[in-house]
Scaffold this motif. Structure first.
Motif: not given
Length: 360
Positions: A110, A113, A117, A120, A321, A325, A331-332, A335, A338-339
């Motif tokens: 991760a 991030f 990425i 991103g 991605m 995840s 990581f999930e 993410y 972030y997302k």
């Protein structure tokens, strides 16, 4: 007796004042004691932008602390290799490091991030997420097991797509291409038959010139011109789908940082924030100047990746991605943050600074 008592009281007061003065002097002496730190980087010493950021940080800390905290900067290979900065800070070989988080992707999936990425966030979006959107808390939590405290250490802004000696008209043109690429963009190119190669910046020109690699991405015009990459490849591609921005990081050995007096801790944080913004400002200006030099004086062929290529790469990025995840809860979670932040800030951008971006 009254005179004697007064004398005793006055004597005691004087003794107390002298004692307090001695204690205050001792405390002041302890505070004034010089602390020396080592800061290792992943960049050549004094390299424009990336390398100078660490030097500027050290200078600011020295000035703000009035010489109480002296930081000596070591370029890549002087104390540790480029890709050993994280381990050196974790082990206490150096109290600080300056690098990019995606270099530790194999150890910490991760981590990317907090560097870049594919497709991103921009530099401004990243800074907002880190400092006011919860990103920094997630970052610190991620590095906690390694005894490291991270903080933003600059941003190059939008990077370029890279240098190639062949034209890219479809994703099939990446087949068999040996390309220096970092982070999850390397995983994306692997899926279309590319051969990603990990190399420190100082080795790129020779590798490209001798044919050890067929293509490379580095940073952008400012740094690419400094390395002379235009003399080793024919085509300069954009946009930097692989790194819409690239955040650098300062790494602090947790024990060393917590051992500092409170005011020195604040100086370190303040200097880091200042350098973080300073780097972006510098790259914004110097990239424009360097690209003009490349186009006018070196006749570099600037080319855009075809829309179909970018669309295919974006689909593959999303697949990677999502797969990561499902395999990694940490990581999930990062993410998801972030997302969501990227989505919301892009929605706002449609009615704010991006509303008239294509009017000229």
């Amino acid at each position: 007796m009254i005179k004697l008592s007064r004398s005793v009281v006055v004597g005691m007061l004087l003794f107390g004042l002298v004692a307090c003065g001695e204690q205050g002097g001792e405390a002041q002496g302890r505070q004034a004691k010089t602390i020396e730190w080592k800061l290792v980087t992943s960049w050549p010493k004094g390299f424009p932008g990336l390398g100078l950021a660490a030097e500027r940080f050290a200078e600011k800390v020295n000035n703000l602390s009035h010489g109480r905290l002296i930081i000596r900067v070591y370029g890549a290979g002087e104390l540790v290799p480029s890709f050993e900065v994280f381990n050196a800070v974790s082990k206490g070989t150096a109290q600080m490091g300056h690098s990019a988080a995606y270099y530790w992707q194999e150890k910490i999936p991760a981590a990317s991030f907090f560097a870049a990425i594919p497709f991103g966030m921009t530099a401004q979006e990243m800074s907002a997420w880190l400092h006011y959107g919860g990103g920094l808390d997630l970052w610190q939590e991620l590095y906690e097991p390694y005894g490291i405290i991270p903080m933003a250490g600059g941003n190059t802004g939008a990077q370029m797509g890279g240098w190639f000696n062949k034209e890219i008209n479809s994703v099939d043109d990446f087949q068999g291409l040996k390309i220096r690429m970092s982070g999850y963009a390397a995983n994306v190119l692997k899926r279309v038959g590319g051969i990603p190669v990990s190399l420190p910046g100082g080795e790129l020109f020779t590798a490209l010139e001798t044919g050890a690699i067929d293509a490379t991405e580095w940073v952008g015009p400012y740094n690419d011109l400094a390395f002379g990459l235009h003399n080793a490849a024919k085509y300069y591609y954009y946009p930097g789908w692989n790194e819409p921005s690239a955040s650098m990081e300062f790494l602090l050995n947790k024990a060393a940082y917590q051992g500092l007096p409170d005011d020195l801790q604040q100086i370190v944080i303040t200097a880091g924030r200042a350098v973080n913004q300073d780097m972006l400002d510098e790259y914004t200006v110097k990239n424009v100047q360097a690209l003009n030099v490349m186009l006018r004086e070196h006749e570099v062929q600037l080319k855009a990746f075809p829309p179909d290529v970018l669309a295919d790469l974006k689909v593959l990025t999303q697949q990677i991605m999502d797969e990561r995840s499902k395999a990694d809860p940490t990581f999930e979670r990062i993410y998801a943050s972030y997302k969501l932040f990227q989505f919301e800030i892009r929605q706002y951008g449609k009615v704010s600074e991006n509303a008239d971006v294509n009017t000229d």
